[in-house]
Design an enzyme around this catalytic site. Structure first.
Site, PDB file in Angstrom:
ATOM      1  N   ARG A 240       0.886  -1.179   0.000  1.00  0.00           N
ATOM      2  CA  ARG A 240       0.000   0.000   0.000  1.00  0.00           C
ATOM      3  C   ARG A 240       0.909   1.208   0.000  1.00  0.00           C
ATOM      4  O   ARG A 240       1.834   1.309   0.818  1.00  0.00           O
ATOM      5  CB  ARG A 240      -0.875  -0.037   1.261  1.00  0.00           C
TER       6      ARG A 240
ATOM      7  N   GLU B  59     -11.419   5.534  -4.893  1.00  0.00           N
ATOM      8  CA  GLU B  59     -11.927   4.172  -4.804  1.00  0.00           C
ATOM      9  C   GLU B  59     -12.654   3.788  -6.089  1.00  0.00           C
ATOM     10  O   GLU B  59     -13.141   4.658  -6.818  1.00  0.00           O
ATOM     11  CB  GLU B  59     -12.914   4.051  -3.634  1.00  0.00           C
TER      12      GLU B  59
ATOM     13  N   ARG C 266      -0.670  -5.651   4.675  1.00  0.00           N
ATOM     14  CA  ARG C 266       0.094  -5.164   3.528  1.00  0.00           C
ATOM     15  C   ARG C 266       1.250  -4.325   4.062  1.00  0.00           C
ATOM     16  O   ARG C 266       1.134  -3.679   5.111  1.00  0.00           O
ATOM     17  CB  ARG C 266      -0.763  -4.271   2.628  1.00  0.00           C
TER      18      ARG C 266
END
Length: 168
Positions: free
Chosen positions: A56, A64, A98
């Site tokens: 990320r 989004e 992540r």
């Protein structure tokens, strides 16, 4: 006891293998190849080990899926890093396990590039970097990317509104 001919190389390779197998820590840095782009701020890299790592991007939040400029952000991230060697500078791990990292390709900071092009917000909840704030102000003033919208909705607000709609 055997002697290493290239101790620096052995340390560098060992660091990548250990980081890949045990999980990277903040301030780890390694070279990798970007093998996939999920969206404007999430990629997958291979660092020489058997498993890929999902990363990320630190300090940004891109639109989004379903928001204006989401596809543009994903495509631009693909153009900039997919299939290329990148430097990963780990800052943290998130709740989805992540890596949260700054990504550099040819010494270019991907987070700053996406903000400058109006394809991501500076995520001030996690970063107070002045250079990123300045890049966002310049992109907004020039009405680049998402700043063309008269009332752009930050992704964190979009996610919150989607969660509120889903709950009774």
């Amino acid at each position: 006891m055997s002697r290493l001919r290239h101790p620096t190389l052995a340390v560098a390779v060992g660091t990548v293998v250990v980081a890949t197998l045990t999980g990277c820590l903040p301030h780890d840095s390694f070279e990798a190849r970007c093998v996939k782009v999920y969206d404007g701020d999430t990629i997958e890299v291979m660092a020489g080990g058997p498993k890929s790592l999902r990363v990320r991007l630190h300090a940004i939040d891109s639109p989004e899926k379903g928001q204006p400029f989401s596809n543009a952000a994903r495509k631009r991230t693909q153009e900039l890093v997919e299939g290329k060697r990148v430097r990963v500078e780990v800052r943290d791990r998130d709740q989805y396990d992540r890596l949260v990292a700054r990504i550099y390709v040819d010494d270019q900071d991907l987070s700053k590039q996406l903000i400058s092009e109006g394809l991501a917000w500076h995520y001030t909840r996690y970063s107070s970097e002045l250079a990123l704030g300045q890049a966002q102000r310049e992109a907004r003033k020039a009405r680049r990317g998402l700043w063309q919208d008269p009332d752009p909705v930050p992704p964190w607000e979009f996610r919150r509104s989607m969660r509120n709609r889903a709950s009774p």
